[in-house]
Each structure stands twice: as structure tokens, then as C-alpha cells.
Write a protein that holds these residues in place. Structure first.
Motif, PDB file in Angstrom:
ATOM      1  N   TYR A 132      58.508  33.246  92.619  1.00  0.00           N
ATOM      2  CA  TYR A 132      57.231  33.134  93.176  1.00  0.00           C
ATOM      3  C   TYR A 132      55.904  33.374  92.486  1.00  0.00           C
ATOM      4  N   MET A 133      55.975  34.735  92.304  1.00  0.00           N
ATOM      5  CA  MET A 133      54.401  34.791  92.075  1.00  0.00           C
ATOM      6  C   MET A 133      54.395  35.052  90.907  1.00  0.00           C
ATOM      7  N   SER A 134      55.073  35.411  89.717  1.00  0.00           N
ATOM      8  CA  SER A 134      55.577  35.302  88.311  1.00  0.00           C
ATOM      9  C   SER A 134      55.755  33.567  88.234  1.00  0.00           C
ATOM     10  N   ALA A 135      55.793  32.489  89.107  1.00  0.00           N
ATOM     11  CA  ALA A 135      55.687  31.378  88.573  1.00  0.00           C
ATOM     12  C   ALA A 135      57.001  31.057  87.700  1.00  0.00           C
ATOM     13  N   GLY A 136      57.821  31.775  88.323  1.00  0.00           N
ATOM     14  CA  GLY A 136      59.103  30.636  87.744  1.00  0.00           C
ATOM     15  C   GLY A 136      59.197  30.908  86.455  1.00  0.00           C
ATOM     16  N   ASP A 137      58.722  33.132  86.323  1.00  0.00           N
ATOM     17  CA  ASP A 137      59.323  33.349  84.628  1.00  0.00           C
ATOM     18  C   ASP A 137      60.216  34.423  85.004  1.00  0.00           C
ATOM     19  N   ILE A 138      60.399  35.252  85.883  1.00  0.00           N
ATOM     20  CA  ILE A 138      60.579  36.221  85.873  1.00  0.00           C
ATOM     21  C   ILE A 138      61.804  36.181  87.158  1.00  0.00           C
ATOM     22  N   ALA A 139      62.990  35.616  86.927  1.00  0.00           N
ATOM     23  CA  ALA A 139      64.382  35.694  87.935  1.00  0.00           C
ATOM     24  C   ALA A 139      64.771  36.810  88.800  1.00  0.00           C
ATOM     25  N   CYS A 140      65.363  37.142  89.832  1.00  0.00           N
ATOM     26  CA  CYS A 140      65.835  38.554  90.465  1.00  0.00           C
ATOM     27  C   CYS A 140      67.032  38.242  91.078  1.00  0.00           C
TER      28      CYS A 140
END
Lengths: 363, 421
Positions: A132-140
Motif C-alpha cells: 500500500y505505502m509503495s502504491a503497488g510497487d513492492i509486494a511482500c
């Protein structure tokens, strides 16, 4: 808003329609499997399926797992993918999360969830919120798993349910298997999921065997996260619960059935997302609801279900206030009698359901 | 007792700074507790005048190391100019943030990096794009170095939809996975175990016999004594992971000076048996050469390394901190006048004959113009609409970039407005 009579009729109509739908398809069980083997086989198959999957934690490799859940994996996959860690939860949890940022798929075993408190900042702040805080850049894509809830005689620091803690966090998925089918299907689903998933297992269930169907044993068997299962159909009262307490609910339902009360038992399977529809639809059928959990009452899973009752149209179908059966509001004591008194028992469920169903509507 | 200790440390730092200004004239001199900054000595240039050699003597202190970085570095005109341009852009960007914050165009937290520009620039110059980088909340300039722009940074700070994280993160949360930049992490110290995970992944994916890509986790002297960092150091060393623990020592953990928050002051020795390197973090050339050495060591399978960058932040910890209650203005002024990383690069450019004062002024003018234009562009970006931006990216479907998966239910403050998917 609605008259009692209207509610009663509507409920009965709803009940008959759902009864028709509820001819649950049951495949013949052919094999017995322990919950431990169910989790073990699920991890094994997923590691075989995807080289990015690895498992780490205390004693998972050479010792084969503190509860032997990882038995044989070290021998099969070696030290690259089955990794004994130091007893440093915050460090190895954070490390696994970083590996997940880079598209590996770690499974973090907590020897018990009690120890995850040392790492809860990493789980909440570094894993759950990252996409969320990477606006969809880094998933985990990561799995955190281990035994949760009460064990036998392990007292305050080693007997606690964390379902309410983790399920309050957006960005996490939280599942809690009850039997071997759940354990296989949910573990495999969690490993394949691209989000952080918390699996709350139960120490006292690892050694319990359940019949499993051929379907469950297939390597592509997964249980969708977010869907509850109706373990037992009923018409008078809905019992919503998860993990080991599903067994308690089924036991109580059997006792209550003898005295003519028909209980519908919902096994939540997923705590987050929680299957609102299944709970609400069941209440529309039965008009009464009880939750069971071993965790503390304040802000517990039962509290959340009560809020769902108040906030949804399920409220209009209730013939009695919801009741919660929870762990006692004290730290877990050690002595057997004290421990038993602090945990939900069959007699608590029977008493609560009887109290609830005795409240008759005034026509 | 404390006051005396603080005063003596301050004196030592000031003395180091004072001697460094002399070093700039006389050449290098090694120092004890703090590296003398800006010990510039231009040695020679090639016949075509496009490459110059600079002296780095005294820029490094090693710990548990048999080898060390070189005491000279060759720079081409283009390299040095690009470092200057990046650093000056950083400086202008941070000063703009300061102004915009005071004009109330930026909300929440805002931690500025001016004074520390040589660190991020030097690391970036030594690294390959495939090396992974994670840092603290003081991350604007790292974001800029790793694929961001002034517009994407300021856009984010303005809370606009074209900001780097679409107005979801703000000052502490910049990311760029395509450029191997993993934040921008807001919890002090938590980025270090996560950074170790980046190193773990590099190790996991490495080709045997070939150098590994490295990972660096940057954190401040204030975080350096955290338990989770020691947990990470232990695993990094235990498993020989290509990990760089990089302490940007700006001498203050928020408003608490080093001598009041740390029982020791040699951060590069903190890894116990793990080798360490202290680098003059105000000298971009030293940072670059030092990090070249570190990357080679760590990527070569020799295990992790501790790196301490001796640097200084001009601003307070955050915008609510004027930065003057726990240190005096003389200290800041002295650092600016004797150790400023930008003034240092300018002097190297001039000494090497790569640019004269006029040309540098022209470059600065152009960068100021460009930054101003990008800030205007960032301001022109619209605010994110509630739909879909509030609800997107709680979950991901396939783990790829911007692959949203809605949860079945998002409760809103007013239950009636809750979302069902």
C-alpha cells in the motif's frame, strides 16, 4: 423497525431456501492424516513446485522442527532452503521480509506465535503495509506460521491467542486451520498468495488425525482464503469459531442435539478477510449466534462478529443478543484446574446456547 | 560529567574540522576519532585533461581489514560533473522542501538530507543498478539517486497523485523496485533486518563463482545501537551475506548527541569481528572509492562489512526541530565553512581544471531553474481522488507492479459508506 413476527417468518423462509442449497457435497474420506503431516506435505509440495519458496526459523532444519512440522524437509532441500536461525525473531523476520521484497517466497516459522511479539513491528510495519505505502510497487509474498493459542500447562507467556492482534491489520491475511483438510488447503493457499499471510496453527492439534479425501491429497488442492466452512448444518443457533475450538463446538453441538437444539457450526478458516456473508446468512437462518475463541474477550474475534451483527442487516434477524464464549480475562495460569477454568469448555457452550435458545419471541 | 564529555567531543570534532580546512591546503593528514573532511589534494591530470587523479589519504580508517581502499582516485570530467550536478540538485531540492514546508504546502514529517549529499552520491557512483539499497526515513535524496526526479519527490510531498507513491507515502516512503530501491522506511532501525533480506536474496540468487550483487542498509548513529541491528549483523556474518551496514554518522540521534546516546563512538568497529571501514562522508570521492572497495569485498563472498560515514546534517532532525537546542550555531557554521560536501566538489572541479568558477555558477543556475520548473510541475499535479486511490493496493493479485486486489470488504468511518468487492 421490523415486527418480531415479520422477523420470525422471514427467518423461516430464508432457512428453508438455504437448507435446499446446503446439500453439501461430500467426497468419501479414504485416508487418515494428522494436522502435522498435512502442513508438512503442503510445505513440501509447494517447495517442490517453486524454487523461490524457502523456510526458516528456530530448529526447522536439523532438529526437524520443534513440533516436527518440518520433518524431512532439510534432508530433501538442504541448507539453502531449510534454514535454522538464531533465536532472534526480530532479525530473521525482518530478513525474510526483505527477501520477499525481492520476490523470494519465505515461510517464517515461529516456534510459537508468542515469540512473534518480538517481531510484530516487522510483520505489521514492514510486511503488511508495504504494498500500500509503495502504491503497488513492492509486494511482500511471505508466510508467517506456527502454533497459536493455548498449549497444555505452558502458562502465561506461552499460551495466548493472537488472532485478534494480527487480524486487525489491513494488508495481512490471517488464516486458522482446524483439521487436516484446512491445514493442507490453507497452507498451500498461503504459500501461493502474493501477500503476507499469517497462519495460526494449534499445538494441540498437530498430532490429531482426520480423514482426508483424495481431493485434499491432490497437489493442487487449495482452500480459498476468505471463505468460511459450515462444518455442521443447523437451524436453531449459529456457532462461529475457528481453530481448535471448532472441535469443541462440534462436540457441544452433538450434546445439544440430544436435547433437541440444532446448532450450525461455522469454521471461519480465515480471520482476515472474514467471511461476513457466511456468518450473516447463517444468522438469517437461525436467528441466534454464539462465538467461541480461546483469546481474551476485549477486542476479540467475538467482538468483531458482534459488531458485524450490529452493523449489518443480520441485526434484524436476531431473536436474541449475541453471546461470546472467550478465554477468561486473565493471563493464562499454569495449574490444570485453573487453566481449564480459563478456557472455553463444552459445558460453557451448552450453557450459553441453552440460555440463548430459551429466550422465546413474544409473538 | 556529561557536560564535560560533551564539550570535549565537540572540541575534538571542531578541531578535526579546523585541521581539515588546513588539510585542504596542505594535503592530507590522518586523524584519530573523526576523519578530517575535505582533505582535497589534486595530484595530476592526463594530457587530454579529461581525467584527473585525487589524493584520498586520511579519508579512511579500517578495522579488522588486511586490505583497504586506494589512497587515490581517478575521475573523468564527466563523472565529477555528474556527481556535482546530482549533489547540487539534492541540495536545491532539500532547500525547496524546507521552504515549501514552511509555506505549509508539505504536511506531516519531513527529514532533510542537506549536508549528507556526498554519502548517497558516492554510494550511488560505486554501485551497479542491480545492487539493492534500503535506507531510513531521510530518503528524498536516495530516491532521487535511484530513478526518482525532483518532480516525483516534491509531488509526493505535496500529496499529489503524480508523486512517487501517488500521495500514499509522503516524506518517509519512497520506493523504486525497478531501480532496486526499497525505501524509505519510517521505523528507525527496522530497515536493517529488511536490508539483510535483500542481501539474502542476492546470495540466494547468486551464480556460484561469480561476484554477488550487494545490499546496503543505511541508518543513523541514533539507530546503530538497536538490538535488531546486532541480530542482523550476526546472521550476515554467520551466513556470509553480501551485506553492507552503513551508519551515516551525523553525530545526532534526533536531538541527542552521540556522547549522550552511545557508550562508544567508533561505529565502524561495532560489528565485533566483522570488518569495518570509516569513510570521510563529506568527500564524495572518498565515499565512491571506499564503497568500490566495500562492494568488491562484500560481493566477493567475504561476508558483510560495517561502514561508518562521517557526515553532518545541516537541518534539524525534522521540521519541528530547529536543530539548535542541542548543538550550537558555531558548530553548524564551522561545518558549512570547512567541510561542506558541495564546496568540496566545486574545488575539485576547479583544481582539476574541469570547470572554472563561472562555468560552475552557470551549472548551478541551470539546476536551480530546473528544480524550480519541476516543483511547478509537481504542484500542478492533481490530488489523488478518493476513488480508487484510498482503496487500491491493500493487497496485490499477482505481486507485480500496480496489480491491485481488493479485499472483500473495506469498512469506512461511516459504515454506510463501506466498500464491498
Amino acid at each position: 423497525m421490523f415486527s418480531a413476527g415479520y422477523r420470525s417468518i422471514a427467518r423461516r423462509c430464508h432457512a428453508s431456501s438455504t437448507l435446499l442449497q446446503s446439500q453439501a457435497k461430500r467426497t468419501m474420506a479414504t485416508t487418515e492424516m494428522t494436522v502435522r503431516d498435512a502442513i508438512n506435505s503442503a510445505i513440501d509440495e509447494e517447495m517442490e513446485r517453486d524454487e523461490k519458496v524457502f523456510i526458516l526459523g528456530e530448529e526447522v532444519a536439523q532438529y526437524q522442527g520443534a513440533y516436527k512440522v518440518t520433518k524431512g524437509l532439510f534432508q530433501k532441500y538442504g541448507s539453502k532452503r531449510v534454514i535454522d536461525t538464531p533465536i532472534t525473531e526480530m532479525g530473521f523476520t525482518g530478513m525474510a521480509i526483505g527477501a520477499a521484497y525481492k520476490d523470494l517466497r519465505p515461510i517464517v516459522e515461529f516456534m510459537t506465535w508468542n515469540f512473534s511479539m518480538q517481531a510484530i513491528d516487522q510483520i505489521v510495519n514492514s510486511a503488511a503495509k508495504q504494498y500500500y505505502m509503495s502504491a503497488g510497487d513492492i509486494a511482500c509474498p511471505i508466510v508467517f506460521r506456527g502454533p497459536n493459542g493455548n498449549a497444555a500447562g505452558t502458562s502465561a507467556q506461552h499460551s495466548q491467542c493472537f488472532a485478534a492482534w494480527y487480524s486487525s491489520v489491513p494488508g495481512l491475511k490471517v488464516v486458522a486451520p482446524y483439521n487436516s483438510e484446512d491445514a493442507r488447503g490453507l497452507t498451500k493457499a498461503a504459500i501461493r498468495d502474493n501477500n503476507p499471510v499469517v497462519i495460526l496453527e494449534h499445538e494441540l492439534m498437530y498430532g490429531v488425525s482426520f480423514p482426508v479425501s483424495d481431493e485434499v491429497l491432490k497437489s493442487d488442492f487449495v482452500i480459498p482464503i476468505g471463505k468460511a466452512k459450515i462444518e455442521r448444518e443447523g437451524t436453531d443457533v449459529t456457532i462461529v469459531t475457528f481453530s481448535k475450538m471448532v472441535g469443541l463446538a462440534l462436540e457441544a453441538a452433538e450434546v445439544l442435539s440430544a436435547s433437541g437444539t440444532s446448532c450450525e457450526v461455522i469454521n471461519l478458516r480465515s480471520i482476515r478477510p472474514i467471511d461476513r456473508d457466511t456468518i450473516i446468512n447463517s444468522v438469517k437462518k437461525t436467528g441466534r449466534i454464539v462465538s467461541i475463541e480461546t483469546g481474551w474477550p476485549q477486542c476479540g474475534i467475538g467482538s468483531e462478529i458482534a459488531a458485524i451483527m450490529m452493523e449489518s442487516d443480520a441485526f434484524n434477524w436476531l431473536d436474541a443478543p449475541m453471546e461470546r464464549i472467550t478465554g477468561a480475562d486473565v493471563p493464562m495460569p499454569y495449574a490444570t484446574d485453573l487453566e481449564n477454568a480459563a478456557l472455553p469448555q463444552v459445558e460453557d457452550v451448552v450453557a450459553t446456547v441453552n440460555r440463548l435458545t430459551k429466550r422465546q419471541l413474544v409473538a | 560529567m556529561f557536560a564535560t564529555k560533551a564539550a570535549s567531543l565537540l572540541l575534538r570534532r571542531s578541531a578535526a574540522s579546523a585541521s581539515s580546512s588546513m588539510a585542504a591546503v596542505r594535503g592530507a593528514g590522518s586523524v584519530g576519532s573523526g576523519i578530517a573532511a575535505n582533505n582535497l589534494r589534486f595530484l595530476s591530470s592526463s594530457s587530454t585533461n579529461s581525467t584527473a587523479t585525487f589524493d584520498l589519504t586520511g579519508s579512511f580508517e579500517t578495522y579488522n581489514l588486511e586490505t583497504s581502499p586506494n589512497n587515490t582516485i581517478d575521475m573523468t570530467k564527466e563523472e565529477l560533473l555528474s556527481h556535482f550536478e546530482l549533489m547540487y540538485t539534492m541540495r536545491r531540492m532539500e532547500i525547496t522542501c524546507d521552504n515549501e514546508y514552511k509555506a505549509r504546502a508539505i504536511r506531516g514529517f519531513c527529514h532533510l538530507y542537506d549536508g549528507q549529499e556526498a554519502v548517497a552520491t558516492g554510494i550511488n557512483a560505486a554501485f551497479e543498478p542491480e545492487d539493492s539499497w534500503i535506507t531510513s526515513y531521510r530518503c528524498h535524496c536516495t530516491a532521487l539517486a535511484r530513478g526518482g526526479s525532483v518532480a516525483s519527490v516534491l509531488g509526493e510531498l505535496f500529496g499529489n497523485v503524480d508523486g512517487q507513491t501517488k500521495g500514499k507515502g509522503g516524506s518517509m516512503h519512497f520506493y523504486n523496485k525497478a531501480h532496486n530501491f526499497y525505501g524509505g522506511q519510517g521505523i528507525v532501525g527496522a530497515q536493517v533486518p529488511v536490508g539483510l533480506g535483500l542481501a539474502f536474496a542476492n546470495h540466494y540468487n547468486a551464480t556460484p563463482g561469480k561476484p554477488m550483487q550487494v545490499a546496503i542498509a543505511c541508518y543513523g548513529d541514533g539507530a546503530a545501537n538497536q538490538g535488531q541491528i546486532w541480530e542482523s549483523a550476526n546472521m550476515a556474518s554467520l551466513w556470509n551475506l553480501p551485506m553492507i551496514f552503513c551508519i551515516e554518522n551525523n553525530h545526532y540521534g534526533m536531538g541527542t548527541s552521540m556522547d549522550r546516546h552511545s557508550s562508544h563512538s567508533d561505529y565502524y568497529k561495532m560489528g565485533n569481528h566483522i570488518p569495518g571501514l570509516r569513510i570521510d562522508g563529506m568527500n564524495v570521492l572518498a565515499v565512491k572509492e571506499g564503497m568500490r572497495f566495500v562492494k568488491e569485498f562484500v560481493g566477493g563472498g567475504n561476508g558483510p562489512m560495517y561502514v561508518e560515514m562521517m557526515t553532518y546534517r545541516y537541518h534539524g532532525h525534522s521540521m519541528s526541530d530547529p536543530g539548535t537546542t542541542y548543538r550550537n550555531r558555531e558548530e553548524i557554521a564551522l561545518t558549512r565553512s570547512t567541510r561542506d560536501p558541495l564546496e568540496f566538489v566545486k574545488r575539485t572541479l576547479i583544481d582539476a581544471g574541469f570547470a572554472d568558477a563561472e562555468q560552475i555558477k552557470e551549472i548551478e543556475k541551470n539546476i536551480r531553474k530546473d528544480v524550480a520548473a519541476q516543483v511547478m510541475k509537481a504542484k500542478a499535479s492533481p490530488k489523488p481522488s478518493i476513488e480508487p486511490h484510498l482503496f487500491e493496493y491493500v493487497f496485490t493479485s499477482n505481486g507485480g507492479k500496480e496489480q491491485n486486489e481488493f479485499p472483500p470488504h473495506i469498512r469506512m468511518p461511516d459504515f454506510q459508506k463501506s466498500k464491498y468487492y
